[in-house]
Design an enzyme around this catalytic site. Structure first.
Site: not given
Length: 878
Positions: A22, A92, A101, A103, A336, A456, A563, A766, A833, A853
């Site tokens: 802000k 603020r 919302g 703080m 913002r 809100h 699995r 893995s 994994c 990966y």
């Protein structure tokens, strides 16, 4: 001397970390020459210092605040605390990233019993002056001193009921004076002292309160949900007050330069005449669309549209702006980059590329990876929807479909919903407040009687990807009695209701949902760009052909974890695995296991076909054997009959299999060391499946066989030798030259520490970060939830280490294992994994330490693809 305070004119947008979002944007708007009520920002560093200093402002901070306050008095021509024409300010919060919302804010600060009289005379508007004072007393009492807001709201509602009016604006000056007296008494009853009259005392107390609010429970929960570090702190913005509650030529509003729900270009927003900003976001009154402003105040509307366009073009992103009109003069209070749904984020990013404002890489980075989860949630089944009964209609505040049981409080929703009992929950409220965040997070959908598209409920729901319908004025809610009325029906807690966040329709009952469609249109463009720039491959964790096919549809490049134990629990298979477990001899065990080979092979073939030639890492049997034994008397009797044993013998053997700590017991590769015949059966099944599918489909599958829970290279070699012997025998029988690879899951700290030795036998690693996290921290993920909340409250942990990888500890083991393993075997393939494989911050870590990966659940594949691209782009910048 440290600089703790910056005037808006001293900052720029680049100072976000110091001035907060802000503050830096107010500074940038000042630089651009926009009409900004001037002020100053107390930095995020001051917040951090405040907490280090036992929650106290230093003398240096107070001196700098007073110095800039004197400057602010000069440019406004008013004195702070003056009894005739007081300078009033807002206080603020403003963190680095938007936390809507979470703080606290205090408006109209600087008024007291005497100044309000001078303020009334100066403005020639007594009703406005006393309304401002009663608002200040209420906010200060609630935010700064912790006096419950409900005590004040109860008095306002009672007064409106007594006078027979609906809205606060229907109360007159005398009513405001009466409320002031009542509010001051509430304050005194709770605080045992009079409401503070000194303006500087009010200011310093408010600044402290905003700093304290960084650590309020809802802010801590929000940070944990959004990966925001606790040491960032919040800035405080002290800004000259401008007033939207000065009559019919004044107002306040919130607007976006594009639709935050759909991404459509064009001003989207709403405002209230004769109101202050909190009235809009709190949902106390349902506001008018921004288009109405053109009719009410055409000059202000024209100026607003010009400046809104200027802001979007300057920041190259959709802007969320708060504005106030004071007696016909427009002021911007903040701007913002606006919170938006995933659908809107994707459209906006693609449109900005097409408009030449940003490039593809920036577009990829503009979308919060976690938000893609919103697009993968179910929508209503079209046929079921046609048959559904619409009982109400309100504002479509956050898209998606939700059906679930009604609950009326955040606490009950949290207990019943996600993370609780696992019910599908719809939270029904008059209006939501920041305290409701955990209940909102646990819900499938949110329905409110009050509030607009920027209330809100709407803003937070959009950020969470939760379906929300707001401002349903026909909805009557009695939260105490746990009942609501809509469309001629009465609903009690536990009754089903369905919400359509795309249309705003509300339906009676539980309407069937179906999976969302993806990989088309703008979503497909973004995913294409993500795949173009990412380095990490993305696989999925899947144990069924349906899961595998779904993951491929979502862009998975193979299976990183299959699995196999999940394949044994079907009714026609579990008796056979039980026979094997209770057998006395190798021959008996092999006989039982041989009956399982056709089932296991059939599953593997179906998985390979669903993957269409993509790789699959098959993890051998991992859980302790006691998980398979019968639990009921009926199942024990059947097993005893099948094996020609007495029921007592079966019970005794089952009891003998019980382990005190099965997480660290007879499981993983230890099973294959004790019972090599299990590894033989699984090897035969996977090898035969791959050979047959290659022949049938023309693929070139090379099985990846993963031996779990290794901690010592010798045990890996023991099991590997069994696998190789069986695999070579199958190849000979089938006259095949198929290649296969044997690796291991690194999930024990000792395996990471000795990874250079483990890599002598393993072709790939893995990382099973679920177990690695358990063993490194020394607590069970099944039980940690019972005490982790205390750790969050006491700032010992900021996040759940089972949801987000602990990069400092567990991550160090992963990095060490990769480095040591590749010293032994340079071509070692490494992946992850565990559940962390779909977490964006973990994916960034995986990119940095050189994994090949990540593997995650099917519905998180798009998230992982996008996060992997963002990791590559951001690390390239750095």
């Amino acid at each position: 001397m440290a600089k703790w305070v910056y005037k808006f004119e001293e900052g720029r947008a680049s100072m976000r970390n110091l001035l907060g979002g802000k503050g830096c944007n107010l500074a940038e708007m000042t630089y651009l020459g926009l009409p900004i009520p001037q002020g100053f920002t107390i930095t995020t560093e001051a917040c951090t210092e405040y907490h280090k200093n036992n929650n106290a402002l230093t003398q240096e901070m107070e001196d700098q605040i007073l110095e800039d306050l004197t400057w602010l008095e000069g440019i406004n021509g008013k004195k702070f605390g003056d009894v005739n024409d007081p300078l009033l300010v807002s206080v603020r919060s403003g963190a680095r990233v938007s936390m809507p919302g979470m703080m606290d804010t205090i408006l109209n600060l600087g008024l007291n019993d005497v100044a309000v009289e001078g303020f009334a005379k100066k403005t020639n508007n007594p009703r406005f002056a006393y309304d401002s004072y009663r608002r200040f007393i209420q906010m200060f009492s609630d935010v700064v001193m912790g006096v419950p807001k409900s005590l004040f709201e109860k008095e306002i509602d009672a007064l409106k009921a007594k006078k027979g009016v609906k809205y606060d604006i229907d109360l007159d000056t005398d009513d405001m004076k009466s409320l002031i007296a009542t509010f001051k008494q509430i304050y005194k009853d709770n605080q045992h002292e009079d409401f503070p009259q000194d303006a500087k005392t009010q200011l310093f107390e408010a600044v402290r309160a905003v700093f304290r609010s960084w650590d309020n429970p809802r802010a801590i929960v929000y940070r944990r949900m959004n990966d925001i570090p606790g040491d960032w702190g919040t800035a405080v913005n002290v800004q000259t007050m401008v007033f939207g509650n000065m009559g019919n030529t004044s107002g306040t509003g919130v607007a976006f330069t594009r639709n935050p729900a759909t991404g459509e270009k064009g001003i989207f927003g709403e405002y209230l005449i004769d109101a202050q900003g909190e009235d809009v976001v709190a949902g106390v009154r349902t506001p008018s669309p921004i288009s109405q402003l053109e009719k009410d105040l055409p000059e202000c509307y024209k100026q607003f549209m010009e400046l809104a366009t200027k802001l979007e073009n300057h920041f190259h992103d959709m802007q969320d702006m708060e504005f106030t009109i004071q007696e016909g003069k427009l002021y911007f209070l903040q701007t913002r980059n606006g919170k938006r749904t995933a659908q809107a984020a994707i459209k906006i990013a693609c449109d900005l590329v097409d408009e030449g404002q940003i490039d593809e890489k920036e577009a990829v980075c503009r979308i919060e990876a976690k938000s893609l989860d919103q697009l993968l949630h179910p929508t209503f089944d079209k046929d079921a929807l046609k048959a559904g009964e619409v009982i109400g209609h309100a504002l479509p505040a956050s898209p998606g479909a939700a059906a679930g049981k009604i609950y009326f409080t955040a606490e009950e929703a949290k207990a019943a919903g996600k993370g609780g009992r696992g019910e599908r929950v719809v939270l029904v409220r008059l209006e939501t407040s920041p305290e409701d965040i955990e209940g909102m997070h646990a819900s499938e959908g949110i329905l409110t009687a009050r509030g607009g598209m920027t209330s809100h409920a709407a803003v937070v729901a959009r950020g969470m990807g939760t379906c929300c319908v707001s401002g349903c004025t026909e909805l009557k809610v009695d939260e105490e009695k746990k009942v609501c009325e809509l469309g001629g029906y009465t609903f009690h807690e536990g009754d089903y209701i369905s919400l359509d966040g795309n249309t705003g329709n509300i339906y009676k009952g539980d309407i069937k949902t179906v999976p969302a469609s993806t990989n088309t249109g703008d979503f497909g463009r973004i995913m294409g760009w993500a795949d173009k720039y990412r380095k990490l491959r993305v696989r999925t964790n899947a144990d069924t052909p349906a899961d595998a096919a779904n993951a491929v549809r979502l862009g998975a490049e193979g299976i990183g974890l299959c699995r196999t134990e999940h394949m044994f629990f079907n009714e026609d298979r579990i008796p056979k695995i039980r026979r094997m477990i209770l057998s006395d001899t190798v021959e008996e065990r092999e006989a039982a296991l041989n009956q399982l080979i056709p089932f296991q092979k059939g599953d593997f073939k179906a998985m390979y076909k669903a993957l269409e030639g993509r790789p699959m890492v098959v993890r051998y049997l991992d859980p302790p054997l006691h998980e398979f034994v019968p639990k009921t008397e009926e199942d024990m009797e059947q097993l005893a009959k099948d094996m020609n044993l007495s029921v007592e013998e079966v019970k005794t053997r089952c009891d003998e299999l019980h382990e005190f700590n099965p997480m660290m017991g007879h499981r993983g590769c230890r099973l294959a060391v004790t019972y090599p015949e299990i590894a033989k059966m699984q090897t035969r099944a996977v090898m035969e499946a791959a050979i047959e599918v290659n022949a049938e489909e023309g693929y070139s599958i090379e099985p990846d066989i993963m031996i779990p829970l290794v901690g010592e290279v010798k045990e890996l070699k023991f099991v590997k030798d069994v696998v190789v012997e069986t695999a070579e025998a199958v190849k000979k029988e089938k006259n095949s030259d198929i290649k296969y690879h044997i690796g291991t899951m690194i999930e024990i700290p000792r395996a990471a520490l000795t990874a250079d030795k483990i890599a002598q036998e393993a072709e790939f690693f893995s990382f099973g970060t679920n177990d690695l996290t358990q063993m490194t921290f020394g607590f069970s993920r099944d039980d940690a939830g019972k005490f982790l909340e205390s750790y969050y409250q006491n700032k010992i942990y900021e996040f759940d280490p089972f949801a987000k990888l602990d990069q400092e500890g567990v991550g160090q083991l992963v990095q060490m294992a990769v480095e040591k393993g590749r010293k032994t075997r340079p071509d070692l393939h490494c992946g992850i994994c565990g559940e962390h494989g779909g977490d964006p911050s973990t994916i960034d870590f995986c990119h940095r330490v050189g994994l090949d990966y990540v593997s995650c659940s099917p519905f998180r594949v798009p998230i992982a693809r996008l996060a992997a691209a963002q990791a590559a782009i951001n690390n390239e910048k750095n």
